[in-house]
Design a protein around this motif. Structure first.
Motif, PDB file in Angstrom:
ATOM      1  N   PRO A  19      52.264  26.271  60.440  1.00  0.00           N
ATOM      2  CA  PRO A  19      52.953  26.640  59.200  1.00  0.00           C
ATOM      3  C   PRO A  19      52.014  26.967  58.056  1.00  0.00           C
ATOM      4  CG  PRO A  19      53.116  24.291  59.613  1.00  0.00           C
ATOM      5  CD  PRO A  19      52.539  24.893  60.847  1.00  0.00           C
ATOM      6  N   SER A  20      50.750  26.575  58.154  1.00  0.00           N
ATOM      7  CA  SER A  20      49.819  26.886  57.073  1.00  0.00           C
ATOM      8  C   SER A  20      49.208  28.271  57.219  1.00  0.00           C
ATOM      9  CB  SER A  20      48.695  25.835  57.037  1.00  0.00           C
ATOM     10  OG  SER A  20      49.228  24.564  56.771  1.00  0.00           O
ATOM     11  N   SER A  21      49.502  28.928  58.322  1.00  0.00           N
ATOM     12  CA  SER A  21      48.979  30.276  58.533  1.00  0.00           C
ATOM     13  C   SER A  21      49.993  31.295  58.026  1.00  0.00           C
ATOM     14  CB  SER A  21      48.713  30.512  60.022  1.00  0.00           C
ATOM     15  OG  SER A  21      48.335  31.844  60.265  1.00  0.00           O
ATOM     16  N   ASP A  22      49.515  32.357  57.399  1.00  0.00           N
ATOM     17  CA  ASP A  22      50.430  33.369  56.881  1.00  0.00           C
ATOM     18  C   ASP A  22      50.436  34.617  57.767  1.00  0.00           C
ATOM     19  OD1 ASP A  22      47.961  34.392  56.365  1.00  0.00           O
ATOM     20  OD2 ASP A  22      48.176  34.494  54.189  1.00  0.00           O
ATOM     21  N   THR A  23      50.055  34.469  59.019  1.00  0.00           N
ATOM     22  CA  THR A  23      50.012  35.597  59.928  1.00  0.00           C
ATOM     23  C   THR A  23      50.582  35.191  61.275  1.00  0.00           C
ATOM     24  OG1 THR A  23      48.533  37.091  61.148  1.00  0.00           O
ATOM     25  CG2 THR A  23      47.634  34.963  60.513  1.00  0.00           C
ATOM     26  N   GLU A 341      45.048  25.110  47.490  1.00  0.00           N
ATOM     27  CA  GLU A 341      43.616  24.962  47.202  1.00  0.00           C
ATOM     28  C   GLU A 341      42.837  24.650  48.475  1.00  0.00           C
ATOM     29  OE1 GLU A 341      41.589  24.938  44.418  1.00  0.00           O
ATOM     30  OE2 GLU A 341      43.111  25.612  42.997  1.00  0.00           O
ATOM     31  N   LEU A 342      43.380  23.774  49.292  1.00  0.00           N
ATOM     32  CA  LEU A 342      42.714  23.442  50.550  1.00  0.00           C
ATOM     33  C   LEU A 342      42.650  24.652  51.478  1.00  0.00           C
ATOM     34  CD1 LEU A 342      44.193  19.902  51.314  1.00  0.00           C
ATOM     35  CD2 LEU A 342      41.823  20.453  50.791  1.00  0.00           C
ATOM     36  N   ARG A 343      43.740  25.390  51.540  1.00  0.00           N
ATOM     37  CA  ARG A 343      43.749  26.575  52.392  1.00  0.00           C
ATOM     38  C   ARG A 343      42.736  27.613  51.908  1.00  0.00           C
ATOM     39  NH1 ARG A 343      45.289  31.462  53.645  1.00  0.00           N
ATOM     40  NH2 ARG A 343      46.219  31.836  55.693  1.00  0.00           N
ATOM     41  N   ASN A 344      42.692  27.815  50.608  1.00  0.00           N
ATOM     42  CA  ASN A 344      41.764  28.789  50.045  1.00  0.00           C
ATOM     43  C   ASN A 344      40.310  28.424  50.340  1.00  0.00           C
ATOM     44  OD1 ASN A 344      43.940  30.176  49.007  1.00  0.00           O
ATOM     45  ND2 ASN A 344      43.704  29.410  46.924  1.00  0.00           N
ATOM     46  N   SER A 345      40.047  27.126  50.424  1.00  0.00           N
ATOM     47  CA  SER A 345      38.672  26.687  50.664  1.00  0.00           C
ATOM     48  C   SER A 345      38.364  26.459  52.146  1.00  0.00           C
ATOM     49  CB  SER A 345      38.376  25.419  49.867  1.00  0.00           C
ATOM     50  OG  SER A 345      39.291  24.390  50.185  1.00  0.00           O
ATOM     51  N   GLY A 346      39.402  26.590  53.017  1.00  0.00           N
ATOM     52  CA  GLY A 346      39.117  26.596  54.452  1.00  0.00           C
ATOM     53  C   GLY A 346      39.722  25.493  55.289  1.00  0.00           C
ATOM     54  N   THR A 347      40.608  24.660  54.706  1.00  0.00           N
ATOM     55  CA  THR A 347      41.244  23.589  55.479  1.00  0.00           C
ATOM     56  C   THR A 347      42.749  23.801  55.534  1.00  0.00           C
ATOM     57  OG1 THR A 347      39.571  21.899  54.984  1.00  0.00           O
ATOM     58  CG2 THR A 347      41.729  21.114  55.617  1.00  0.00           C
ATOM     59  N   LEU A 348      43.306  23.811  56.726  1.00  0.00           N
ATOM     60  CA  LEU A 348      44.750  23.895  56.906  1.00  0.00           C
ATOM     61  C   LEU A 348      45.310  22.489  57.092  1.00  0.00           C
ATOM     62  CD1 LEU A 348      45.110  26.896  59.406  1.00  0.00           C
ATOM     63  CD2 LEU A 348      45.184  26.942  56.904  1.00  0.00           C
ATOM     64  N   VAL A 349      46.300  22.122  56.279  1.00  0.00           N
ATOM     65  CA  VAL A 349      47.013  20.862  56.435  1.00  0.00           C
ATOM     66  C   VAL A 349      48.507  21.174  56.412  1.00  0.00           C
ATOM     67  CG1 VAL A 349      45.145  19.527  55.380  1.00  0.00           C
ATOM     68  CG2 VAL A 349      47.050  20.336  53.957  1.00  0.00           C
ATOM     69  N   ARG A 350      49.311  20.204  56.772  1.00  0.00           N
ATOM     70  CA  ARG A 350      50.756  20.430  56.848  1.00  0.00           C
ATOM     71  C   ARG A 350      51.416  20.050  55.526  1.00  0.00           C
ATOM     72  NH1 ARG A 350      54.462  20.952  61.213  1.00  0.00           N
ATOM     73  NH2 ARG A 350      56.398  21.681  60.271  1.00  0.00           N
ATOM     74  N   LEU A 351      52.070  21.017  54.894  1.00  0.00           N
ATOM     75  CA  LEU A 351      52.809  20.782  53.660  1.00  0.00           C
ATOM     76  C   LEU A 351      54.241  20.385  53.996  1.00  0.00           C
ATOM     77  CD1 LEU A 351      53.149  20.943  50.551  1.00  0.00           C
ATOM     78  CD2 LEU A 351      53.709  23.373  50.853  1.00  0.00           C
ATOM     79  N   ASN A 366      36.148  16.469  58.597  1.00  0.00           N
ATOM     80  CA  ASN A 366      36.658  15.472  57.657  1.00  0.00           C
ATOM     81  C   ASN A 366      35.831  15.441  56.376  1.00  0.00           C
ATOM     82  OD1 ASN A 366      38.551  14.751  59.631  1.00  0.00           O
ATOM     83  ND2 ASN A 366      37.191  13.194  60.484  1.00  0.00           N
ATOM     84  N   ALA A 367      34.509  15.581  56.522  1.00  0.00           N
ATOM     85  CA  ALA A 367      33.638  15.601  55.333  1.00  0.00           C
ATOM     86  C   ALA A 367      33.943  16.810  54.461  1.00  0.00           C
ATOM     87  CB  ALA A 367      32.172  15.605  55.763  1.00  0.00           C
ATOM     88  N   ARG A 368      34.120  17.967  55.102  1.00  0.00           N
ATOM     89  CA  ARG A 368      34.451  19.176  54.320  1.00  0.00           C
ATOM     90  C   ARG A 368      35.803  19.029  53.643  1.00  0.00           C
ATOM     91  NH1 ARG A 368      31.979  21.894  58.872  1.00  0.00           N
ATOM     92  NH2 ARG A 368      34.025  22.174  59.867  1.00  0.00           N
ATOM     93  N   THR A 369      36.765  18.496  54.371  1.00  0.00           N
ATOM     94  CA  THR A 369      38.108  18.341  53.817  1.00  0.00           C
ATOM     95  C   THR A 369      38.105  17.385  52.632  1.00  0.00           C
ATOM     96  OG1 THR A 369      39.163  18.856  55.930  1.00  0.00           O
ATOM     97  CG2 THR A 369      40.465  17.601  54.350  1.00  0.00           C
ATOM     98  N   LEU A 370      37.375  16.288  52.741  1.00  0.00           N
ATOM     99  CA  LEU A 370      37.291  15.345  51.624  1.00  0.00           C
ATOM    100  C   LEU A 370      36.675  16.013  50.402  1.00  0.00           C
ATOM    101  CD1 LEU A 370      37.612  12.551  50.409  1.00  0.00           C
ATOM    102  CD2 LEU A 370      35.419  11.917  51.442  1.00  0.00           C
ATOM    103  N   ASN A 371      35.609  16.761  50.592  1.00  0.00           N
ATOM    104  CA  ASN A 371      34.983  17.479  49.472  1.00  0.00           C
ATOM    105  C   ASN A 371      35.951  18.468  48.840  1.00  0.00           C
ATOM    106  OD1 ASN A 371      32.542  16.148  49.728  1.00  0.00           O
ATOM    107  ND2 ASN A 371      31.671  17.664  51.120  1.00  0.00           N
ATOM    108  N   ARG A 372      36.703  19.166  49.683  1.00  0.00           N
ATOM    109  CA  ARG A 372      37.659  20.161  49.184  1.00  0.00           C
ATOM    110  C   ARG A 372      38.810  19.479  48.446  1.00  0.00           C
ATOM    111  NH1 ARG A 372      37.280  23.241  55.012  1.00  0.00           N
ATOM    112  NH2 ARG A 372      35.382  24.445  54.567  1.00  0.00           N
ATOM    113  N   LEU A 373      39.264  18.348  48.954  1.00  0.00           N
ATOM    114  CA  LEU A 373      40.323  17.596  48.279  1.00  0.00           C
ATOM    115  C   LEU A 373      39.849  17.103  46.921  1.00  0.00           C
ATOM    116  CD1 LEU A 373      42.127  15.399  50.975  1.00  0.00           C
ATOM    117  CD2 LEU A 373      43.238  16.772  49.208  1.00  0.00           C
TER     118      LEU A 373
END
Length: 382
Positions: A19-23, A341-351, A366-373
């Protein structure tokens, strides 16, 4: 709508796997894909090589697969017995049915219980959406209740009232997840007491998709509860999401009915071979669980440092993140902003309507996601 199609289908939206993908295309590898509760680890190369050899040397693609799944059922029964630490051989192949993912088993259970106006189902939201989606595609009514906002326990008075008041058709199936998705909590003592108190006229489906992470199973109670069915899957801890193998454990009489309604040859030969190989090498595959649990706990601890974020303990391979928003910025707006914001920076999560569900990935993910969060939270005005 085409004139020969059921009119109620016009109201449905097809399930979107990512669901986080727009394609409609496959999700790009540039993303950290933490939106579908998959394992971050592929099968080890040596197991892939064994599967490749099996495909080349053993599987005859011009022949139908093993439609009875007897060898796989026996292997699953042994694993279930072992994983539940049962004192005697309570679980045999006669207690097992295998599906093309748990989704097929859910659909078969619905067909066997509620079809033809004979029953409704009860779910407590938020929970796994496919119970309601599959029921509605079959024209089966879905009765929904809520959860306690503090511990995500099912609203038990509302659930009991719904069962008493829903009579046309009556509630025939109650679906629960143990631990629940997306909230990551196991069933509480009060919930378990309620499930045990339900009439034997009601089927209780307990989805243990994340059992390997929680190590909390109700398989040991099946011998005393013929109206209970436990679902499990190879898609999570066993790393076989691409091959779609699910199974259920239940009383032999219930299994016999599921065998009547499932499609013949429902599992491809390659999927059967992969599931058998995974069970034969379960120690190797399941060794990674402790790393996932460690990463999960570290991520939870880091996120608890932010007063505007609310994250609770998890018994699964994902966490449920909520926000504390002020009157000028609603929770829904804040969640959508964090998600984007997470998607724009490269992490897909479920909304979801009440929070974000974040799968535990690799250490680097996980390290990248934490930084992005952290960056996303800094940009938000709570």
């Amino acid at each position: 709508m085409l004139p020969f199609i059921r009119s109620d289908l016009a109201q449905f939206t097809a399930y979107k796997p990512h669901p986080s993908s727009d394609t409609a295309e496959a999700v790009e590898t540039k993303f950290d894909r933490l939106d579908t509760n998959e394992s971050p680890d592929d099968l080890p190369p040596e197991l892939k090589e064994k599967l490749a050899w099996t495909y080349q040397q053993v599987i005859e693609t011009n022949r139908y697969p093993d439609g009875g799944h007897e060898t796989l059922k026996q292997a699953i029964a042994q694993y279930v017995h072992e994983s539940a630490a049962l004192s005697s051989s309570q679980i045999t192949s006669g207690n097992i049915s295998v599906g093309n993912g748990s989704d097929e088993l859910i659909r078969s259970l619905l067909i066997a219980t509620c079809l033809g106006g004979e029953g409704s189902i009860l779910v407590a939201n938020p929970t796994f959406s496919m119970y309601g989606i599959l029921a509605k595609t079959l024209g089966i009514p879905v009765v929904e209740v809520g959860r306690n906002e503090s511990n995500f326990e099912i609203d038990l008075p509302a659930a009991q009232s719904a069962i008493a008041q829903t009579q046309n058709p009556p509630i025939r199936v109650v679906f629960v997840v143990h631990p629940n998705s997306p909230t990551a909590n196991c069933l509480t003592a009060a919930e378990l007491a309620w499930l045990r108190s339900l009439s034997t006229n009601i089927l209780v489906v307990i989805d243990e998709a994340y059992f390997e992470f929680s190590q909390n199973s109700l398989v040991g109670e099946l011998a005393q509860r013929p109206n209970w069915v436990i679902l499990r899957t190879f898609s999570k801890a066993f790393r076989l999401a691409a091959l779609r193998v699910g199974y259920c454990v239940a009383h032999p009489d219930a299994i016999a009915i599921l065998e009547k309604v499932r499609l013949p040859y429902n599992l491809p030969s390659f999927s059967i071979a992969a599931a058998l190989l995974a069970l034969q090498n379960r120690q190797l595959l399941l060794d990674s669980i402790s790393q996932t649990q460690t990463e999960r706990n570290q991520l939870i601890a880091a996120l608890k440092e932010y007063p505007n974020l609310q994250v609770t303990a998890s018994d699964a391979n994902f966490i449920y993140l909520q926000v504390r928003a002020n009157q000028s910025n609603s929770q829904d707006t804040a969640l959508k902003s964090l998600h984007q914001e997470l998607r724009n920076s490269g992490t897909l999560v479920r909304l979801l309507s009440g929070g974000l569900r974040i799968t535990i990935g690799s250490k680097a993910e996980n390290a990248r996601t934490l930084n992005r969060l952290q960056a996303a939270v800094a940009n938000l005005h709570f």
